[in-house]
Every structure is written in structure tokens, then in C-alpha cells.
Enzyme design. Structure first.
Site, PDB file in Angstrom:
ATOM      1  CB  CYS A 279     -33.114  55.040  62.068  1.00 23.20           C
ATOM      2  SG  CYS A 279     -31.897  55.134  63.380  1.00 23.20           S
ATOM      3  CE1 TYR A 280     -33.712  63.229  64.505  1.00 25.67           C
ATOM      4  CE2 TYR A 280     -34.985  63.427  62.466  1.00 25.67           C
ATOM      5  CZ  TYR A 280     -34.494  63.991  63.642  1.00 25.67           C
ATOM      6  OH  TYR A 280     -34.792  65.285  63.957  1.00 25.67           O
TER       7      TYR A 280
ATOM      8  CE  LYS B 297     -21.937  55.649  35.242  1.00 31.24           C
ATOM      9  NZ  LYS B 297     -21.436  56.974  34.839  1.00 31.24           N
TER      10      LYS B 297
ATOM     11  CG  HIS C 156     -30.586  51.898  59.169  1.00 32.26           C
ATOM     12  ND1 HIS C 156     -30.869  53.124  58.614  1.00 32.26           N
ATOM     13  CD2 HIS C 156     -30.130  52.142  60.421  1.00 32.26           C
ATOM     14  CE1 HIS C 156     -30.591  54.075  59.488  1.00 32.26           C
ATOM     15  NE2 HIS C 156     -30.141  53.516  60.594  1.00 32.26           N
TER      16      HIS C 156
ATOM     17  N   GLY D 125     -31.154  59.756  60.452  1.00 34.95           N
ATOM     18  CA  GLY D 125     -30.397  61.010  60.536  1.00 34.95           C
ATOM     19  C   GLY D 125     -29.527  60.996  61.774  1.00 34.95           C
TER      20      GLY D 125
ATOM     21  CG  ASP E 173     -23.321  59.270  33.094  1.00 31.82           C
ATOM     22  OD1 ASP E 173     -23.756  58.101  33.156  1.00 31.82           O
ATOM     23  OD2 ASP E 173     -22.685  59.807  34.017  1.00 31.82           O
TER      24      ASP E 173
ATOM     25  CD  GLU F  87     -31.744  52.170  55.209  1.00 36.33           C
ATOM     26  OE1 GLU F  87     -32.753  51.559  55.602  1.00 36.33           O
ATOM     27  OE2 GLU F  87     -31.210  53.089  55.857  1.00 36.33           O
TER      28      GLU F  87
END
Ligand code: XMP
Length: 513
Positions: free
Chosen positions: A82-83, A369, A172, A55, A230, A174
């Protein structure tokens, strides 16, 4: 629904959606929820593990986002990023400070040393690059914690209390730049949380069908089918769940690409559902007559779509449910799934909220998606539909620049089909994220055979992009462009010039109007 569920508490970091996608890639179901979630809501969610995101704040700032400290008493493993790592340290009695010197702040690629005896880093290379972005650091660890990774500037690049299954990483995992990021997330999910990774689209299909049957009972459902991924996947799933109780209205506004309407219809031909195709091309053309400004054209099409849809649904009598192909990024962007704001997405597809249905059904609202595409494959939809590029709701009307006429649409359809055929033939179907032809409003002089021509110019556009917010023009091979140009001028009457658009976004947009 799977019983393996990761809760991702959102502290406002820029990579939050990415964390959720990575966890899903590792075949574990997860949801991103606001950090303000109450402890009762967290218990009701039933997480197998919890991730605190990064964050933009500092944990010691007044009003900085926090989590209910009772979360540490649930006996559930927690990974702070992180945060999230700093917050965990602070809430458990440690200390976080702003880095005093510029060299103690870390941004970007950082060589990091891992303690490979840690359950989080088992089997990893001892040293690799991580992606850091922090100005604060943990100056004093909470009781029971020890460092588990370090970088030159940060002795607490990772922290752990293995006995309680609490872990924190300053970097991070990710982002792709963190070399062993996926391995670290995998260790947390499979090793620390003990999960098996059973989230697959085959499993989702089964449980979603069951849940839809329970929810809908013997009622009826209406879906506006656009031909996009979709709504098509939504239709296939609902047709499997409730068969003929589903009615799909496919408004063919006459602004689709060559043969597209027939292909959409064919994809649903063998399925059990009521499929209504409304050939409304003439109506839309009449409504568009004389309209020139892009926004005006878009508004006319939106309004006409609603009119046609309402007429058709009124003719069907009362239907209890309206289904929509809302997907997870729409939900996250409208506030992370908190009930108060979901409504803003109810009119996806331009349908007004209040058209008299008892309830709304959104069977894709927890899927990303790429998961929707995978589910479509599971359900046997044709690949050309499942991997379809984005196509704007107003269709070719915003690719014919200026006034729209039947002749111009015909010219554009043929030119666009040639472009797509040649891209596929050259094996370049995946070379750009979106490509299409547009018909400019410009006519110019040419020479054809022995005569002078005064015809339209077709523009070709191909873009490379990750999120369609910014895009670069794709460097397509000259010989391909040459073939496309040659064929269009030779085979499409009314065109004597082909242009290739070499503008990125910004300053241009992907579409022309
Ligand atoms: P722009 O032109 O804004 O396009 O750079 C970005 C992406 O959005 C698509 N697009 C639309 N999609 N309805 C849609 O469903 C629309 O009105 C619309 N306008 C643009 C466009 O094709 C590109 O992928």
C-alpha cells in the site's frame, strides 16, 4: 537466533503488527522497526528481505514518512504494501497521484487479476478478492518496473521489478479478507527471498537458552512470578538456562481463583530454581479492609505487592538481574523497540524501575502471545497454565464488588469454580475468550427449603473478543446457564440468585471494577 530475518519498516499503518504476525506464522523471524532506521542500522540488522508497511499518509505530502533510498542498493528483496508500494515507486523515480474520481479510489473488497507468471503470484488463482484501502495510485511506473496485478479501478494493483526482486502491492495481503494473502506472503518469503522457514519455538528455546547463559554468566536473576502465562514461561525458560541462579518470588495475595496458587507452585515443583511462595493473603486483606472504591482497591493492592516483593528480595541479598515477561506487543506499543521509550515498560507488573538491579532481562520481548504459549508447551508447562485466560493483577478483589472480605472471597471462589467446571464439561472452554463469576454487592430475598433467605447475587460474565478493547457478551446455551445457576445456589452457601451479564464493552468493561 535464526539467520533468516525479515525487517518490516513501519510507516504507521493500522495493520503493521498483523504483517509481523503473518510472517511469523510462516515461520520466518521478523521485527517491526521505525521507518526512520538508518541505513547502517538496517545493514547491522542483516535482513534477508524487507517489507515496507502501509501508512495513513500520501507520499507527496510534506513531511510524509520515508526510508533511506540507500535501502534499494543493498541487494535485498523488498515488498512494499500500500503506502510502502507507492513510496517504493516514488523513490525509484515513478509517479504517484491522488485518484481523481471516487471510482478510482478503492476501499475494501476488490476483485483483482494476477499475472501468475510473476514470482510473487506463481501458482495462484488468476482472479480473487483483495482488500484495498487507498486514495492514491501509481500513475507512472519507475524504470524497470511492470504491472503484475490489476483491478477494475487500478491498473497497478501490483508492480514488480523481478530482476532486482522489488515488488509492490496496492492491497493488503496481511488481512484475512485478501483471499490469497498468505500465499502471496509465502511466495515473497520462500520464493523471492529464498528462505526456508526455520523459525520455530523449539529453535527459539535452544538459542534463547544459549544467549541467556552467555548474558547471565554466574550471576543471579530474580523474577516476580504472577501465575500468568508470560511470567510462567519466562520462569521456565530461565530455569532451563541458569537453574538455581534463578529465584522466583510468587506473591500469593490471596486473591487468586480456587486452587490457583497451588497449581502455579506445582507447575514449578520439579524444576531447578529457587521458588519462594509468599502467602500474603492476610496482609492484603488487612490492607483492603474498608476500601470500597475500585481505584482505591487497585492502588492498595499495587502498593502492597511492591512492599512484599521488596521485603522478600531484600532478604535475599544483592541479586544482579531482574527478569520480566515483557512480550513483543508491549515493545511495539511503546515505540517499536527504539531504545528511548522501552523504559516505560520496565514496570510491567507494577514493579518500580529503580530497585537496584544491574540489568533487566526480558527473554520474551521478541515474541507474540501465541508464540509465548507455544514456547510454554515446548518447555513442558501444563496446558491449563499455558492457555490460561487473562486474569487481572488485582485478582478477585476487583470481582468482589465493593468491600472485600474473606467470606466474600470464599463464596466467589466456589461459584467461579463451578462456572468453569460446567463450561469445561460442556466442551465450551473455547466458546468465550474470557469467562468468570463476580460477586455483586447486592443481597436479595429468596426462598430456600421452607425458609426465607437474604443472600448475595452472583453475576456470570462471558465475553467474545479479539483484543479485549471491545467485546461482545457470549451467547451461552440456556441449559448450561441453568446448570450453573442450579449448582451455585445449591452448593455455595450465601448465594440465592445468579445473574447473566448481557452487556457488551462498551458501554461496560470486561471486569466490574
Ligand atoms: P476491562 O475490564 O478493562 O478488561 O474491559 C480488559 C482486559 O484486561 C484485563 N484486566 C487486567 N489485567 N491487570 C491486568 O493484568 C489489571 O489490573 C486488569 N484489569 C483488567 C481483564 O481481565 C480483561 O481481560
Amino acid at each position: 537466533m535464526t539467520n533468516e530475518r525479515i525487517l518490516i519498516l513501519d510507516f504507521g499503518g493500522q495493520y503493521d503488527q498483523l504483517i509481523a504476525r503473518r510472517v511469523r506464522e510462516l515461520k520466518v523471524y521478523c521485527e517491526l522497526r521505525p521507518c526512520t532506521m538508518s541505513i547502517d542500522e538496517i545493514k547491522a540488522f542483516g535482513p534477508s528481505g524487507i517489507i515496507f508497511t502501509g501508512g495513513p499518509h500520501s507520499v507527496y505530502e510534506e513531511g510524509a514518512p520515508t526510508a533511506d533510498p540507500a535501502v534499494f542498493s543493498l541487494g535485498v528483496p523488498i515488498l512494499g504494501i500500500c503506502y510502502g508500494c507507492q513510496l517504493m515507486a516514488k523513490l525509484l523515480g515513478g509517479e504517484v497521484k491522488p485518484a481523481q474520481s471516487a471510482s478510482a479510489r478503492e476501499y475494501g473488497r476488490t476483485e483483482t487479476d494476477f499475472d501468475t507468471a510473476s514470482p510473487l503470484f506463481q501458482g495462484l488463482k488468476k482472479r480473487s478478492v483483495t482488500w484495498m484501502s487507498h486514495g492514491d495510485y501509481i500513475s507512472c511506473l519507475p524504470e524497470g518496473f511492470s504491472p503484475a496485478a490489476r483491478s477494475e479501478a487500478c491498473p497497478t494493483a501490483a508492480i514488480q521489478n523481478a530482476a532486482r526482486s522489488f515488488y509492490g502491492v496496492q492491497f493488503h495481503p496481511e488481512v484475512r479478507h485478501t483471499e490469497q494473502g498468505m500465499d502471496i506472503l509465502r511466495s515473497f518469503l520462500y520464493g523471492v527471498c529464498g528462505l526456508g522457514g526455520n523459525w520455530t519455538m523449539g529453535g527459539y528455546r535452544e538459542s534463547a537458552v544459549k544467549a541467556l547463559r552467555e548474558q547471565i554468566g554466574s550471576d543471579r536473576v530474580l523474577l516476580a512470578l504472577s501465575g500468568g502465562v508470560d511470567s510462567a514461561v519466562c520462569a521456565a525458560l530461565l530455569s532451563e538456562a541458569v537453574g538455581k541462579q534463578l529465584t522466583c518470588i510468587f506473591v500469593d495475595h490471596g486473591l487468586l481463583r480456587k486452587d490457583e496458587g497451588d497449581r502455579v507452585e506445582a507447575a514449578f515443583a520439579g524444576r531447578e530454581l529457587n521458588f519462594i511462595r509468599v502467602n500474603a493473603g492476610a496482609r492484603f486483606l488487612a490492607a483492603l479492609r474498608g476500601a470500597q472504591a475500585p481505584e482505591k482497591k487497585r492502588k492498595i493492592i499495587g502498593a502492597e505487592f511492591i512492599r512484599v516483593f521488596q521485603e522478600e528480595s531484600a532478604a535475599l541479598g544483592e541479586i544482579e538481574y531482574l527478569a520480566q515477561g515483557t512480550i513483543y506487543p508491549d515493545v511495539i506499543e511503546s515505540g517499536g523497540g527504539s531504545a528511548a521509550v522501552i523504559k516505560s515498560h520496565h514496570n510491567v507488573g507494577g514493579l518500580p524501575e529503580n530497585i537496584g538491579f544491574r540489568g533487566l532481562i526480558e527473554p520474551l520481548r521478541s515474541l507474540f502471545k501465541d508464540e509465548v504459549r507455544q514456547l510454554g508447551r515446548e518447555l513442558g508447562l501444563p496446558e491449563e497454565l499455558v492457555s490460561r485466560q487473562p486474569f487481572p493483577g488485582p485478582g478477585l478483589a476487583i470481582r468482589v464488588i465493593g468491600p472485600v472480605t474473606e467470606r466474600k472471597l470464599r463464596i466467589l471462589r466456589e461459584a467461579d469454580a463451578i462456572f468453569r467446571e460446567e463450561m469445561a464439561a460442556a466442551g465450551l472452554g473455547q466458546a468465550a475468550n474470557q469467562y468468570f463469576a463476580a460477586l455483586t454487592n447486592m443481597r436479595s430475598v429468596g426462598v430456600m427449603g421452607d425458609g426465607r433467605s437474604y443472600d448475595y447475587a452472583v453475576a456470570l460474565r462471558a465475553v467474545s473478543t479479539e483484543d479485549f478493547m471491545t467485546a461482545d457478551w457470549t451467547r451461552l446455551p440456556y441449559d448450561l446457564l441453568d446448570r450453573v445457576s442450579g449448582r451455585i445456589c445449591a452448593q455455595v452457601p450465601g448465594v440465592n440468585r445468579v445473574l447473566y451479564d448481557i452487556t457488551s464493552k462498551p458501554p461496560a468493561t470486561v471486569e466490574y471494577e
